[in-house]
Enzyme design. Sequence first.
Site, PDB file in Angstrom:
ATOM      1  N   HIS A 118       0.620  -1.126  -0.413  1.00  0.00           N
ATOM      2  CA  HIS A 118      -0.151   0.032   0.015  1.00  0.00           C
ATOM      3  C   HIS A 118       1.066   1.646  -0.227  1.00  0.00           C
ATOM      4  O   HIS A 118       1.324   1.550  -0.976  1.00  0.00           O
ATOM      5  CB  HIS A 118      -0.749  -0.365   1.875  1.00  0.00           C
ATOM      6  CG  HIS A 118      -2.223   0.987   1.515  1.00  0.00           C
ATOM      7  ND1 HIS A 118      -2.774   1.546   0.544  1.00  0.00           N
ATOM      8  CD2 HIS A 118      -2.747   1.179   2.277  1.00  0.00           C
ATOM      9  CE1 HIS A 118      -3.311   2.484   0.578  1.00  0.00           C
ATOM     10  NE2 HIS A 118      -3.683   1.980   1.936  1.00  0.00           N
ATOM     11  N   HIS A 127      -2.350  -2.476  -9.764  1.00  0.00           N
ATOM     12  CA  HIS A 127      -3.130  -1.490  -9.224  1.00  0.00           C
ATOM     13  C   HIS A 127      -4.727  -2.322  -9.056  1.00  0.00           C
ATOM     14  O   HIS A 127      -4.704  -3.003  -9.272  1.00  0.00           O
ATOM     15  CB  HIS A 127      -4.074   0.314  -9.635  1.00  0.00           C
ATOM     16  CG  HIS A 127      -4.539   1.029  -7.803  1.00  0.00           C
ATOM     17  ND1 HIS A 127      -5.417   0.935  -8.088  1.00  0.00           N
ATOM     18  CD2 HIS A 127      -3.920   1.490  -7.486  1.00  0.00           C
ATOM     19  CE1 HIS A 127      -5.842   1.662  -7.103  1.00  0.00           C
ATOM     20  NE2 HIS A 127      -4.717   1.737  -6.677  1.00  0.00           N
ATOM     21  N   ASP A 133       2.794   5.635  -6.685  1.00  0.00           N
ATOM     22  CA  ASP A 133       3.826   5.672  -5.489  1.00  0.00           C
ATOM     23  C   ASP A 133       5.203   5.188  -6.670  1.00  0.00           C
ATOM     24  O   ASP A 133       6.402   5.933  -6.358  1.00  0.00           O
ATOM     25  CB  ASP A 133       4.088   4.108  -4.870  1.00  0.00           C
ATOM     26  CG  ASP A 133       2.991   4.741  -3.768  1.00  0.00           C
ATOM     27  OD1 ASP A 133       2.212   3.408  -3.626  1.00  0.00           O
ATOM     28  OD2 ASP A 133       2.821   5.694  -3.314  1.00  0.00           O
TER      29      ASP A 133
HETATM   30  C1  SDX Z   1      -1.231   1.991  -3.336  1.00  0.00           C
HETATM   31  O1  SDX Z   1      -6.239   0.986  -3.389  1.00  0.00           O
HETATM   32  C2  SDX Z   1      -5.821   1.799  -3.396  1.00  0.00           C
HETATM   33  O2  SDX Z   1      -6.550   3.006  -4.058  1.00  0.00           O
HETATM   34  C3  SDX Z   1      -4.002   2.489  -3.417  1.00  0.00           C
HETATM   35  C4  SDX Z   1      -3.500   3.371  -3.515  1.00  0.00           C
HETATM   36  C5  SDX Z   1      -4.216   4.639  -2.501  1.00  0.00           C
HETATM   37  O3  SDX Z   1      -4.028   6.113  -3.547  1.00  0.00           O
HETATM   38  O4  SDX Z   1      -4.537   4.362  -1.813  1.00  0.00           O
HETATM   39  O5  SDX Z   1      -3.448   3.752  -5.064  1.00  0.00           O
HETATM   40  C6  SDX Z   1      -1.895   3.762  -2.881  1.00  0.00           C
HETATM   41  O6  SDX Z   1      -1.587   1.379  -2.452  1.00  0.00           O
HETATM   42  C7  SDX Z   1      -0.673   1.908  -4.666  1.00  0.00           C
HETATM   43  C8  SDX Z   1      -0.433   0.103  -4.727  1.00  0.00           C
HETATM   44  C9  SDX Z   1       0.566  -0.099  -4.445  1.00  0.00           C
HETATM   45  N1  SDX Z   1       1.412  -0.717  -4.316  1.00  0.00           N
HETATM   46  C10 SDX Z   1       2.662  -0.818  -5.172  1.00  0.00           C
HETATM   47  O7  SDX Z   1       3.288  -0.762  -5.518  1.00  0.00           O
HETATM   48  C11 SDX Z   1       3.113  -2.464  -4.909  1.00  0.00           C
HETATM   49  C12 SDX Z   1       4.121  -3.422  -5.903  1.00  0.00           C
HETATM   50  N2  SDX Z   1       2.201  -3.964  -6.392  1.00  0.00           N
HETATM   51  C13 SDX Z   1       1.186  -5.166  -6.287  1.00  0.00           C
HETATM   52  O8  SDX Z   1       1.520  -5.606  -5.383  1.00  0.00           O
HETATM   53  C14 SDX Z   1      -0.060  -4.710  -6.461  1.00  0.00           C
HETATM   54  O9  SDX Z   1      -0.831  -4.759  -7.944  1.00  0.00           O
HETATM   55  C15 SDX Z   1      -0.751  -4.342  -5.394  1.00  0.00           C
HETATM   56  C16 SDX Z   1      -1.552  -4.848  -4.322  1.00  0.00           C
HETATM   57  C17 SDX Z   1      -0.793  -2.869  -6.337  1.00  0.00           C
HETATM   58  C18 SDX Z   1      -2.733  -4.466  -6.184  1.00  0.00           C
HETATM   59  O10 SDX Z   1      -2.559  -6.590  -5.766  1.00  0.00           O
HETATM   60  P1  SDX Z   1      -3.706  -7.414  -6.696  1.00  0.00           P
HETATM   61  O11 SDX Z   1      -5.179  -6.510  -7.200  1.00  0.00           O
HETATM   62  O12 SDX Z   1      -4.120  -7.728  -5.290  1.00  0.00           O
HETATM   63  O13 SDX Z   1      -3.345  -7.573  -7.670  1.00  0.00           O
HETATM   64  P2  SDX Z   1      -2.681  -9.475  -7.240  1.00  0.00           P
HETATM   65  O14 SDX Z   1      -1.441  -9.481  -6.123  1.00  0.00           O
HETATM   66  O15 SDX Z   1      -3.913  -9.724  -7.331  1.00  0.00           O
HETATM   67  O16 SDX Z   1      -2.240  -9.364  -9.012  1.00  0.00           O
HETATM   68  C19 SDX Z   1      -2.395 -10.011  -9.796  1.00  0.00           C
HETATM   69  C20 SDX Z   1      -1.004 -10.419 -10.469  1.00  0.00           C
HETATM   70  C21 SDX Z   1      -0.500 -11.610  -9.708  1.00  0.00           C
HETATM   71  O17 SDX Z   1       0.008 -12.572 -10.910  1.00  0.00           O
HETATM   72  P3  SDX Z   1      -0.455 -13.959 -11.229  1.00  0.00           P
HETATM   73  O18 SDX Z   1      -0.439 -14.839  -9.759  1.00  0.00           O
HETATM   74  O19 SDX Z   1      -2.116 -13.303 -12.061  1.00  0.00           O
HETATM   75  O20 SDX Z   1       0.953 -14.674 -12.731  1.00  0.00           O
HETATM   76  O21 SDX Z   1      -0.055  -9.405 -11.271  1.00  0.00           O
HETATM   77  C22 SDX Z   1       0.120  -9.709 -10.616  1.00  0.00           C
HETATM   78  C23 SDX Z   1       0.395 -11.012  -9.561  1.00  0.00           C
HETATM   79  O22 SDX Z   1       1.892 -11.536  -9.792  1.00  0.00           O
HETATM   80  N3  SDX Z   1       1.391  -8.007 -10.436  1.00  0.00           N
HETATM   81  C24 SDX Z   1       2.673  -7.784 -10.229  1.00  0.00           C
HETATM   82  C25 SDX Z   1       2.406  -6.934  -9.428  1.00  0.00           C
HETATM   83  N4  SDX Z   1       1.731  -5.860  -9.165  1.00  0.00           N
HETATM   84  C26 SDX Z   1       1.057  -7.351  -9.392  1.00  0.00           C
HETATM   85  N5  SDX Z   1       3.762  -8.704 -10.687  1.00  0.00           N
HETATM   86  C27 SDX Z   1       4.718  -8.194 -10.643  1.00  0.00           C
HETATM   87  N6  SDX Z   1       5.087  -6.872 -10.405  1.00  0.00           N
HETATM   88  C28 SDX Z   1       4.011  -5.886  -9.570  1.00  0.00           C
HETATM   89  N7  SDX Z   1       3.760  -4.521  -9.470  1.00  0.00           N
END
Ligand code: SDX
Length: 428
Positions: free
Chosen positions: A268, A307, A363
Amino acid sequence: MGHNQLSITDQRTGAQYEIPITDGTIRATDLKQIKTSPDDFGLMTYDPAFLNTSSCRSSITYIDGDKGILRYRGYPIDELAENCSFLEVAYLLLNGELPSAAQLDEWVAQVKRRTMLHETSKKFLEGFRYDAHPMGMLISTIAALSTVYPEAKNVHDAANRRKQITRLIAKMPTITAYCYRHHFGLPYIYPDNDLSFTENFMNMMWKMLEPKYVANPILARALDILFILHADHEQNCSTNTMRAVGSSQADPYVSVAAAAAALSGPLHGGANEEVLHMLDVIGSKDNVSAYVKKVKEGHGKLMGFGHRVYKNYDPRARIIKRTADEVFSVTGLNPKLEIAKELERIALEDEYFVKRKLYPNVDFYSGIIYEAMGFRPSLFTVLFAIPRVVGWLAQWEEMITDPEQKIARPRQIYTGHDERHVMAMAER
Ligand code: SDX
């Protein structure tokens, strides 16, 4: 055709049900009537991490993840970032309308009156090690403020709520600056109410022996824009936490502390700090491809990418990228920007990320700007929390005044043992 209802046939019993559809949703409690026998609890929904569950009605922020749209109270985020100050947007989020000039002047004066911290807070901060993470210090200090303002627990008193909301918004920069000064053993700088919200924050952070701190106007405005972009984002993890904790009628200070704790997680708000660590590990543009390859093989994530809602470019990331140019015109280019841009270029062309609709989020670029402005990475998530406290409080007040809301208490699917009995120690 055309009725707003769902016709359900339960194949277990042959019974049929008509469930009303409202605002594109069905009420989960309408499923309880679907039973296999009179003593059956009834059907529930199962939605770990709330991937497809709305928890409230809200008029504060609207996001269209596929189109990359973000609006506060109906106003597009880029128009607000272009034309407003952070406190003007804070007024909008809290009150539902942009302020008139007189309303804005009064609001700014109210905030300025409450920027000081109770002196006991300093003693509290002194208890932390010099290298304590600022998020731990922020979370603890905000919670401690609930002991300074015990009247805050009267959450159903509108005037009292507003007083606490104004205090929290006003004091977040002061607490942040004190955490920073504590780390370096520097004296705390008191607020200077001649300055704007962001100029005063910079004053409390960086004033040394000069008689009057003078903020660089380009950097102060860039910080104001960054604060506008981070102010609210509908039902994200930390806002969901704020609503859940606040639903027990806990006071706004401990509720904000809980929300900030949720924000601190690397998935997050903690991601902005992790992005800088990731760029440091990559080290140069030439190493980007190898790093991306490792991520695709499942070794870690691209921090600042992806996201839950946006399956398109995060509109905030686009504005932050534009703001970066203004900041670097003052600070000089942050060399990490080249690595970040190469990372974005490669990721946006790569099928792995395209298929998963992974784009830069808020971010990805923010940390590069913060670092160029002189903030240490450990402060980045605190810089996220300063403006997000407005969103948390606006959402909290909407929840408190929503007649449909009550204490948050989800159900579960029990997977444990059936009844069993305690055996004597000798028999275990
Ligand atoms: C914020 O919700 C909000 O509005 C949050 C926010 C706000 O203003 O409050 O926007 C702020 O928190 C932004 C997000 C910051 N976090 C990151 O940058 C961390 C990296 N991102 C990931 O951890 C992820 O993308 C999330 C946590 C942001 C979202 O996760 P989800 O929706 O649960 O998606 P998921 O983990 O189920 O991913 C789906 C697929 C997976 O691959 P498969 O299992 O289908 O093969 O996408 C892949 C994940 O492994 N994936 C990534 C990735 N994010 C998702 N692979 C590589 N790098 C990434 N960053």
